[in-house]
Design a protein around this motif. Structure first.
Motif, PDB file in Angstrom:
ATOM      1  N   UNK A 195       0.782  -1.232   0.000  1.00 45.64           N
ATOM      2  CA  UNK A 195       0.000   0.000   0.000  1.00 45.64           C
ATOM      3  C   UNK A 195       0.811   1.276   0.000  1.00 45.64           C
ATOM      4  N   UNK A 196       2.130   1.173   0.114  1.00 45.54           N
ATOM      5  CA  UNK A 196       2.945   2.397   0.131  1.00 45.54           C
ATOM      6  C   UNK A 196       3.118   2.921  -1.292  1.00 45.54           C
ATOM      7  N   UNK A 197       3.374   4.203  -1.384  1.00 50.87           N
ATOM      8  CA  UNK A 197       3.661   4.805  -2.686  1.00 50.87           C
ATOM      9  C   UNK A 197       5.047   5.435  -2.632  1.00 50.87           C
ATOM     10  N   UNK A 198       5.714   5.420  -3.770  1.00 48.31           N
ATOM     11  CA  UNK A 198       7.044   6.019  -3.821  1.00 48.31           C
ATOM     12  C   UNK A 198       6.922   7.495  -4.170  1.00 48.31           C
ATOM     13  N   UNK A 199       7.652   8.328  -3.464  1.00 45.23           N
ATOM     14  CA  UNK A 199       7.761   9.744  -3.810  1.00 45.23           C
ATOM     15  C   UNK A 199       9.224  10.022  -4.123  1.00 45.23           C
ATOM     16  N   UNK A 200       9.439  10.666  -5.245  1.00 47.44           N
ATOM     17  CA  UNK A 200      10.783  10.933  -5.751  1.00 47.44           C
ATOM     18  C   UNK A 200      11.311  12.218  -5.125  1.00 47.44           C
ATOM     19  N   UNK A 201      12.525  12.151  -4.586  1.00 47.57           N
ATOM     20  CA  UNK A 201      13.124  13.319  -3.931  1.00 47.57           C
ATOM     21  C   UNK A 201      13.193  14.513  -4.868  1.00 47.57           C
TER      22      UNK A 201
END
Length: 70
Positions: A56-62
């Motif tokens: 359920x996690x989503x990746x956020x790009x720095x």
């Protein structure tokens, strides 16, 4: 997370895996952000997320999602 006294949501910036598992069992609403990154390889975090991440996690790009425009 909410404060038992006022019911207002309080963001938790960092959590241990055991806490997250407990909160899921309790049915709490969670937003899990995978912020892994490497400054020398901007795509490394997305590759790591694709290789495995908490359900359920989503990746956020720095660079793209967490930084102001250049």
């Amino acid at each position: 997370m909410t404060d038992a006294n006022d019911g207002v949501a309080k963001p938790l910036l960092l959590a241990q895996a055991g806490d997250v598992m407990k909160w899921r069992r309790e049915g709490r609403d969670l937003l899990l952000l995978d912020c892994r990154s490497e400054l020398t390889d901007l795509a490394a975090g997305e590759r790591a997320h694709a290789a495995g991440h908490p359900p359920g996690s989503i990746h956020v790009n720095l660079d793209r999602d967490l930084s102001s425009p250049k």
